[in-house]
Scaffold this motif. Structure first.
Motif, PDB file in Angstrom:
ATOM      1  N   VAL A 268      10.842   3.428  49.601  1.00  0.00           N
ATOM      2  CA  VAL A 268      11.458   3.914  48.366  1.00  0.00           C
ATOM      3  C   VAL A 268      10.426   4.625  47.491  1.00  0.00           C
ATOM      4  O   VAL A 268      10.707   5.679  46.894  1.00  0.00           O
ATOM      5  CB  VAL A 268      12.111   2.751  47.592  1.00  0.00           C
ATOM      6  CG1 VAL A 268      12.573   3.222  46.203  1.00  0.00           C
ATOM      7  CG2 VAL A 268      13.291   2.186  48.373  1.00  0.00           C
ATOM      8  N   ALA A 269       9.204   4.086  47.472  1.00  0.00           N
ATOM      9  CA  ALA A 269       8.140   4.717  46.679  1.00  0.00           C
ATOM     10  C   ALA A 269       7.837   6.118  47.207  1.00  0.00           C
ATOM     11  O   ALA A 269       7.594   7.054  46.429  1.00  0.00           O
ATOM     12  CB  ALA A 269       6.880   3.853  46.711  1.00  0.00           C
ATOM     13  N   GLY A 270       7.876   6.254  48.505  1.00  0.00           N
ATOM     14  CA  GLY A 270       7.631   7.565  49.097  1.00  0.00           C
ATOM     15  C   GLY A 270       8.706   8.559  48.730  1.00  0.00           C
ATOM     16  O   GLY A 270       8.409   9.721  48.385  1.00  0.00           O
ATOM     17  N   TYR A 271       9.961   8.131  48.782  1.00  0.00           N
ATOM     18  CA  TYR A 271      11.061   9.022  48.398  1.00  0.00           C
ATOM     19  C   TYR A 271      10.976   9.363  46.917  1.00  0.00           C
ATOM     20  O   TYR A 271      11.245  10.501  46.504  1.00  0.00           O
ATOM     21  CB  TYR A 271      12.407   8.353  48.707  1.00  0.00           C
ATOM     22  CG  TYR A 271      12.891   8.592  50.117  1.00  0.00           C
ATOM     23  CD1 TYR A 271      13.744   9.642  50.416  1.00  0.00           C
ATOM     24  CD2 TYR A 271      12.488   7.758  51.163  1.00  0.00           C
ATOM     25  CE1 TYR A 271      14.179   9.861  51.713  1.00  0.00           C
ATOM     26  CE2 TYR A 271      12.916   7.957  52.457  1.00  0.00           C
ATOM     27  CZ  TYR A 271      13.767   9.022  52.735  1.00  0.00           C
ATOM     28  OH  TYR A 271      14.187   9.237  54.012  1.00  0.00           O
ATOM     29  N   THR A 272      10.613   8.375  46.073  1.00  0.00           N
ATOM     30  CA  THR A 272      10.551   8.590  44.628  1.00  0.00           C
ATOM     31  C   THR A 272       9.518   9.654  44.270  1.00  0.00           C
ATOM     32  O   THR A 272       9.744  10.499  43.401  1.00  0.00           O
ATOM     33  CB  THR A 272      10.212   7.270  43.914  1.00  0.00           C
ATOM     34  OG1 THR A 272      11.233   6.300  44.199  1.00  0.00           O
ATOM     35  CG2 THR A 272      10.116   7.477  42.399  1.00  0.00           C
ATOM     36  N   SER A 273       8.378   9.634  44.968  1.00  0.00           N
ATOM     37  CA  SER A 273       7.303  10.567  44.634  1.00  0.00           C
ATOM     38  C   SER A 273       7.576  11.984  45.140  1.00  0.00           C
ATOM     39  O   SER A 273       7.009  12.947  44.619  1.00  0.00           O
ATOM     40  CB  SER A 273       5.980  10.065  45.221  1.00  0.00           C
ATOM     41  OG  SER A 273       6.045  10.048  46.647  1.00  0.00           O
ATOM     42  N   GLN A 274       8.456  12.118  46.144  1.00  0.00           N
ATOM     43  CA  GLN A 274       8.653  13.430  46.758  1.00  0.00           C
ATOM     44  C   GLN A 274      10.037  14.044  46.506  1.00  0.00           C
ATOM     45  O   GLN A 274      10.213  15.255  46.630  1.00  0.00           O
ATOM     46  CB  GLN A 274       8.429  13.330  48.274  1.00  0.00           C
ATOM     47  CG  GLN A 274       7.019  12.892  48.651  1.00  0.00           C
ATOM     48  CD  GLN A 274       6.853  12.726  50.149  1.00  0.00           C
ATOM     49  OE1 GLN A 274       7.647  13.235  50.925  1.00  0.00           O
ATOM     50  NE2 GLN A 274       5.823  11.992  50.549  1.00  0.00           N
ATOM     51  N   ALA A 275      11.014  13.206  46.185  1.00  0.00           N
ATOM     52  CA  ALA A 275      12.395  13.691  46.086  1.00  0.00           C
ATOM     53  C   ALA A 275      12.557  14.657  44.915  1.00  0.00           C
ATOM     54  O   ALA A 275      11.947  14.508  43.853  1.00  0.00           O
ATOM     55  CB  ALA A 275      13.343  12.515  45.921  1.00  0.00           C
ATOM     56  N   LYS A 276      13.389  15.661  45.154  1.00  0.00           N
ATOM     57  CA  LYS A 276      13.725  16.628  44.098  1.00  0.00           C
ATOM     58  C   LYS A 276      15.168  16.385  43.686  1.00  0.00           C
ATOM     59  O   LYS A 276      16.105  16.717  44.412  1.00  0.00           O
ATOM     60  CB  LYS A 276      13.534  18.049  44.596  1.00  0.00           C
ATOM     61  CG  LYS A 276      12.088  18.392  44.941  1.00  0.00           C
ATOM     62  CD  LYS A 276      11.953  19.825  45.431  1.00  0.00           C
ATOM     63  CE  LYS A 276      10.499  20.157  45.752  1.00  0.00           C
ATOM     64  NZ  LYS A 276      10.348  21.544  46.242  1.00  0.00           N
ATOM     65  N   ILE A 277      15.319  15.788  42.503  1.00  0.00           N
ATOM     66  CA  ILE A 277      16.642  15.447  41.996  1.00  0.00           C
ATOM     67  C   ILE A 277      16.942  16.347  40.787  1.00  0.00           C
ATOM     68  O   ILE A 277      16.127  16.432  39.854  1.00  0.00           O
ATOM     69  CB  ILE A 277      16.708  13.970  41.542  1.00  0.00           C
ATOM     70  CG1 ILE A 277      16.294  13.048  42.697  1.00  0.00           C
ATOM     71  CG2 ILE A 277      18.100  13.625  41.040  1.00  0.00           C
ATOM     72  CD1 ILE A 277      17.236  13.068  43.879  1.00  0.00           C
ATOM     73  N   PRO A 278      18.079  17.058  40.816  1.00  0.00           N
ATOM     74  CA  PRO A 278      18.426  17.921  39.674  1.00  0.00           C
ATOM     75  C   PRO A 278      18.411  17.135  38.363  1.00  0.00           C
ATOM     76  O   PRO A 278      18.963  16.034  38.273  1.00  0.00           O
ATOM     77  CB  PRO A 278      19.841  18.406  40.012  1.00  0.00           C
ATOM     78  CG  PRO A 278      19.911  18.339  41.517  1.00  0.00           C
ATOM     79  CD  PRO A 278      19.101  17.132  41.889  1.00  0.00           C
ATOM     80  N   GLY A 279      17.751  17.717  37.351  1.00  0.00           N
ATOM     81  CA  GLY A 279      17.701  17.087  36.031  1.00  0.00           C
ATOM     82  C   GLY A 279      16.479  16.218  35.829  1.00  0.00           C
ATOM     83  O   GLY A 279      16.271  15.706  34.722  1.00  0.00           O
ATOM     84  N   PHE A 280      15.671  16.027  36.897  1.00  0.00           N
ATOM     85  CA  PHE A 280      14.470  15.184  36.788  1.00  0.00           C
ATOM     86  C   PHE A 280      13.271  15.917  37.367  1.00  0.00           C
ATOM     87  O   PHE A 280      13.385  16.646  38.360  1.00  0.00           O
ATOM     88  CB  PHE A 280      14.640  13.853  37.540  1.00  0.00           C
ATOM     89  CG  PHE A 280      15.764  13.002  37.019  1.00  0.00           C
ATOM     90  CD1 PHE A 280      15.575  12.158  35.923  1.00  0.00           C
ATOM     91  CD2 PHE A 280      17.024  13.060  37.620  1.00  0.00           C
ATOM     92  CE1 PHE A 280      16.617  11.379  35.455  1.00  0.00           C
ATOM     93  CE2 PHE A 280      18.057  12.278  37.152  1.00  0.00           C
ATOM     94  CZ  PHE A 280      17.870  11.434  36.061  1.00  0.00           C
ATOM     95  N   ARG A 281      12.119  15.737  36.706  1.00  0.00           N
ATOM     96  CA  ARG A 281      10.890  16.285  37.263  1.00  0.00           C
ATOM     97  C   ARG A 281      10.521  15.494  38.519  1.00  0.00           C
ATOM     98  O   ARG A 281      10.852  14.306  38.634  1.00  0.00           O
ATOM     99  CB  ARG A 281       9.760  16.202  36.234  1.00  0.00           C
ATOM    100  CG  ARG A 281       9.908  17.199  35.092  1.00  0.00           C
ATOM    101  CD  ARG A 281       8.753  17.085  34.139  1.00  0.00           C
ATOM    102  NE  ARG A 281       8.736  15.763  33.483  1.00  0.00           N
ATOM    103  CZ  ARG A 281       7.710  15.284  32.796  1.00  0.00           C
ATOM    104  NH1 ARG A 281       6.598  16.010  32.676  1.00  0.00           N
ATOM    105  NH2 ARG A 281       7.766  14.097  32.235  1.00  0.00           N
ATOM    106  N   PRO A 282       9.833  16.145  39.504  1.00  0.00           N
ATOM    107  CA  PRO A 282       9.424  15.437  40.730  1.00  0.00           C
ATOM    108  C   PRO A 282       8.669  14.165  40.400  1.00  0.00           C
ATOM    109  O   PRO A 282       7.741  14.154  39.594  1.00  0.00           O
ATOM    110  CB  PRO A 282       8.529  16.469  41.439  1.00  0.00           C
ATOM    111  CG  PRO A 282       9.017  17.790  40.950  1.00  0.00           C
ATOM    112  CD  PRO A 282       9.423  17.562  39.522  1.00  0.00           C
ATOM    113  N   GLY A 283       9.113  13.063  41.013  1.00  0.00           N
ATOM    114  CA  GLY A 283       8.454  11.774  40.820  1.00  0.00           C
ATOM    115  C   GLY A 283       8.912  11.020  39.600  1.00  0.00           C
ATOM    116  O   GLY A 283       8.431   9.905  39.335  1.00  0.00           O
TER     117      GLY A 283
END
Length: 443
Positions: free
Chosen positions: A32-47
């Motif tokens: 989950v930590a890996g996804y959190t640091s790399q995922a690009k979610i609309p409306g949120f800055r990376p990480g």
């Protein structure tokens, strides 16, 4: 982590792994930590996306990666804890996340056989001397004379041993034309017109040519022979076949002199002595290769006679099919029809099975020797080997290696190189005794 291995016959075992909840939880946190640091979610800055958003968005991917990692960790731990030599971990038959948060899976694994090595240093091998005997060189030279022979048609005398008979013939067995008896094509045995036969013991079928001696041009005769037990067409082995033969011509070979003139026909500008030197050098290279093969074959027979162990059935079935396919290809290349090959299917698979078992046993024994002697194939050796193959095939080395890697063939190639190194080591350690026996040509 709880690991249970239940070994079964034929190199098969069942592996059951139970991973505790805290280990599962820790692994999930890392994913989950890996996804959190790399995922690009609309409306949120990376990480910066909230954990709950990440877990919901990538729930399937996280679960699949967690399952894969846990199974890999379980298999790795089983290798360490149980000292297993696993050929294939198989596909897990059941996986489950338990009520307490743990994870469990079971799988059927294929194990390398347990081998007790015999003494493999100083094995005695017996081979002929490497020097080419003069009689073998002379036989080659005589063959060159025959290649440039002229043929005179003989009149007024009967066939003698050494002549060439030009014949027409048809064939029957048990009173039926051969092809009717077989229910399929008999190839050259069925009949020919204008067929040349050298009248000696090595021509056509055993005993055939000798029965032509004494016949004159125009004579007819029924020639009966018994088909030998090693004849490729198994339906005819041991059967009597009668050939209705008519002699059309009798010819005599007139051989050229073995001199510089003949040498010039073979290689312009070369003398007879130079041709002899070239032929002898080529024969010596081939003889050394055959002697090396003899050493390997004797060592393989030595190992297989002393060491007995279960062979994995999956590997045996696969290798048997490979050997059968190779035998079929060889049969077709030697002139057998598809019908003739089909008629020998049972025998082909029987022989293929024997060869497959010998190959697999030898492979495992040599891998064990490599392990005992710390013999290995490093990455640079593998790359150099693959580059050489690619260059010989006029292919780009990088693409060639990449394609092999994608198809999963690199481990097999590395293993083949390892086995080759091991057999070279055993041959080097062998005790070689020279004998007076002639070198038997390969079939």
């Amino acid at each position: 982590m709880n690991i249970v291995v239940e070994k079964q016959p034929k190199c098969v075992a069942t592996l059951r792994v139970e991973i505790p909840a805290e280990q599962v939880s820790g692994e999930r946190e890392r994913i989950v930590a890996g996804y959190t640091s790399q995922a690009k979610i609309p409306g949120f800055r990376p990480g910066k996306a909230p954990r709950k958003v990440i877990e919901k968005r990538y729930e399937k991917e996280i679960s699949e990666e967690l399952r894969d990692r846990l199974m890999q960790e379980g298999c790795d731990e089983a290798l360490r804890k149980e000292s297993l030599k696993v050929l294939d971990f198989g596909v897990p038959e059941s996986t489950e996340f338990t009520a307490d948060g743990g994870f469990a899976f079971s799988t059927r694994i294929l194990l390398a056989p347990e081998i007790t090595l015999p003494e493999y240093k100083g094995i005695t091998v017996k081979v002929p001397a490497a020097a080419v005997p003069d009689e073998e060189l002379n036989k080659q030279l005589e063959g060159l004379r025959e290649r440039f022979a002229d043929f005179n048609t003989l009149e007024g005398r009967a066939i003698q041993t050494g002549d060439y008979a030009v014949i027409d013939y048809t064939s029957t067995t048990e009173g039926k034309p051969l092809e009717e008896f077989l229910g399929k094509s008999a190839g050259y045995l069925g009949g020919r017109e204008g067929f040349w036969v050298r009248v000696n013991d090595e021509s056509f079928l055993p005993g055939f040519a000798a029965q032509l001696v004494g016949l004159n041009t125009g004579d007819s005769k029924d020639v009966t022979v018994t088909i030998p037990d090693d004849f490729p067409l198994s339906d005819l082995r041991g059967k009597e076949v009668t050939f209705a033969v008519t002699v059309k011509e009798i010819k005599e070979a007139v051989l050229p002199e073995l001199d510089d003139e003949l040498a010039a026909k073979l290689a312009p500008g070369k003398t007879l002595e130079e041709i002899k030197t070239i032929i002898r050098d080529n024969m010596e290279r081939e003889r050394r290769r055959q002697i090396d093969d003899m050493k390997v074959n004797q060592i393989v027979e030595h190992f297989n006679s002393l060491v007995e162990f279960d062979v994995p059935e999956e590997l045996l079935a696969h290798e048997t099919q490979n050997q059968a396919d190779a035998m079929v290809r060889q049969g077709i290349q030697s002139g057998l029809s598809e019908d003739e090959v089909a008629a020998q299917q049972t025998e082909i698979f029987e022989n293929a099975g024997k060869q497959a078992k010998s190959n697999i046993k030898t492979n495992f024994i040599l891998q064990e020797i490599a392990r005992a002697e710390n013999i290995s194939v490093n990455d640079q050796e593998l790359v150099n080997h693959l580059v050489a193959i690619a260059n010989s095939r006029k292919q780009a080395p990088k693409k060639f290696i990449r394609d092999l890697q994608r198809s999963g063939r690199l481990p097999g190639i590395r293993n083949s190189m390892l086995v080759g190194k091991a057999i070279d080591y055993v041959v080097e350690q062998a005790k070689v005794e020279e004998t007076d026996e002639p070198l038997v040509a390969e079939a």
